[in-house]
Enzyme design. Structure first.
Site, PDB file in Angstrom:
ATOM      1  N   SER A 129       0.848  -1.191   0.000  1.00  0.00           N
ATOM      2  CA  SER A 129       0.000   0.000   0.000  1.00  0.00           C
ATOM      3  C   SER A 129       0.884   1.241   0.000  1.00  0.00           C
ATOM      4  CB  SER A 129      -0.921   0.013   1.243  1.00  0.00           C
ATOM      5  OG  SER A 129      -0.147   0.119   2.430  1.00  0.00           O
ATOM      6  N   GLY A 130       0.263   2.387  -0.007  1.00  0.00           N
ATOM      7  CA  GLY A 130       0.978   3.642   0.174  1.00  0.00           C
ATOM      8  C   GLY A 130       2.012   3.943  -0.884  1.00  0.00           C
TER       9      GLY A 130
ATOM     10  N   GLY B 128       4.962   2.570  -1.495  1.00  0.00           N
ATOM     11  CA  GLY B 128       5.491   1.410  -2.200  1.00  0.00           C
ATOM     12  C   GLY B 128       4.593   0.949  -3.322  1.00  0.00           C
TER      13      GLY B 128
ATOM     14  N   TYR C 151      11.696   6.758  15.872  1.00  0.00           N
ATOM     15  CA  TYR C 151      11.439   6.766  14.429  1.00  0.00           C
ATOM     16  C   TYR C 151      12.404   7.712  13.707  1.00  0.00           C
ATOM     17  CZ  TYR C 151       9.118   7.503   9.963  1.00  0.00           C
ATOM     18  OH  TYR C 151       8.851   7.603   8.623  1.00  0.00           O
TER      19      TYR C 151
END
Length: 252
Positions: free
Chosen positions: A16-17, A19, A151
Site C-alpha cells: 500500500s501507500g 510502495g 522513528y
C-alpha cells in the site's frame, strides 16, 4: 518505450501507500517489478492490479530468513536487479522517552534500519553495475518532534547509511540516494491516528506543517522515486531529495 523498459526492480513494502504507488509507476514505465510486503492479501491485490509485470513475494524485512528467501526466489528466476527501492518501514506515533519499551525500540529499528541494511546487502550479488538504490528517509529526521525519537533516529541512520553506501558502491557505478517524503496521505499515516474518526484531523494537522498546506499523494512521492531510479538522475548519488511540500526547507 518507458523510462524503465528492460529493467528489473525490487520494491519492499509495496502492499500500500508509497510502495504500491511506486510499483504502479515502475510498471507503467516498463519495468518488471518484484513487490514485497507482510500482508499477503493486500500484496496479492496489488499484483492483480499491476498485471503480469509484477511478482509478489510475501516478506517481512525485519526477518533475515524472509530476506534470504526473497533473494533466493529472485535468483531462482535468474533475474538480476537494476533498481532496489528499500521502502518498507514504519513506526509508532507516540514513543516518548519516559514510556519507551525495548520491544518498541527493537521493532522500529528492526524494520527501518536492520531491514533496510540487510535488504540492500543481500541484493548486492544480483545487482547490476550501474544500478540505482533508493532509500526512504523522513522529514522528521531533521526535527526534534516529541514522541518521534526512535522513528526519527532510524531515518537519520538510513540517511547516513546512504552516504556511506554511495561511496562504497561508486566503483560499480551503483548510485544510492534517499527520497525524503513529508506528510503523505497513506494508510500507514492514517493508522497512526488511533482510529478512523480521527484520521482526517490527524492528516490535516500534519499537512498544516507544510508551506503548500496539504499532504502529498503517494503518487507524487513515486514520481520522485522514479527520477532517482531512472537514468535521468545518472549523475546524482549520496543525495537527499526532499518531497515534503517545503516543510523542512521553508520551515526548518
Amino acid at each position: 518505450m518507458g523510462q524503465l523498459t528492460g529493467r528489473t526492480a525490487l520494491i519492499t513494502g509495496a502492499s500500500s501507500g508509497i510502495g504500491r504507488a511506486a510499483a504502479q509507476r515502475f510498471v507503467a514505465e516498463g519495468a518488471r517489478v518484484y513487490v514485497t510486503g507482510r500482508r499477503s492479501e493486500a500484496l496479492e491485490e496489488s499484483v492483480r492490479e499491476l498485471g503480469d509485470q509484477a511478482i509478489a513475494v510475501p516478506n517481512d524485512v525485519s526477518d533475515l530468513d524472509d530476506i534470504d528467501a526473497l533473494f533466493a526466489r529472485i535468483a531462482a528466476d535468474a533475474a538480476r536487479l537494476d533498481i532496489v527501492f528499500a521502502n518498507a518501514g514504519g513506526g509508532d506515533a507516540d514513543q516518548p522517552l519516559h514510556s519507551l519499551t525495548p520491544e518498541a525500540f527493537d521493532r522500529t529499528f528492526g524494520t527501518n534500519v536492520r531491514g533496510t541494511v540487510f535488504t540492500v546487502q543481500r541484493a548486492l550479488p544480483i545487482l547490476n553495475d550501474g544500478a540505482s538504490i533508493v532509500l526512504v528517509g523522513s522529514s522528521s529526521a531533521r526535527r526534534g518532534t516529541a514522541g518521534f525519537g526512535v522513528y526519527s533516529a532510524t531515518k537519520a541512520a538510513v540517511r547516513q547509511f546512504g552516504r556511506v553506501w554511495a561511496a562504497e558502491l561508486a566503483p560499480r557505478g551503483v548510485r544510492v540516494n534517499t527520497v525524503v517524503p513529508g506528510p503523505t496521505d497513506t494508510p500507514g499515516l492514517r493508522g497512526l491516528a488511533g482510529n478512523p474518526e480521527q484520521a482526517d484531523e490527524f492528516v490535516g494537522r500534519l499537512a498544516g506543517s507544510t508551506p503548500l498546506g496539504r499532504a502529498a499523494d503517494p503518487a507524487e512521492i513515486a514520481d520522485a522515486v522514479l527520477f532517482l531510479a531512472s537514468s535521468q538522475s545518472s549523475f546524482i548519488t549520496g543525495s537527499e531529495l526532499f518531497v515534503d511540500g517545503g516543510e523542512v526547507q521553508v520551515y526548518p
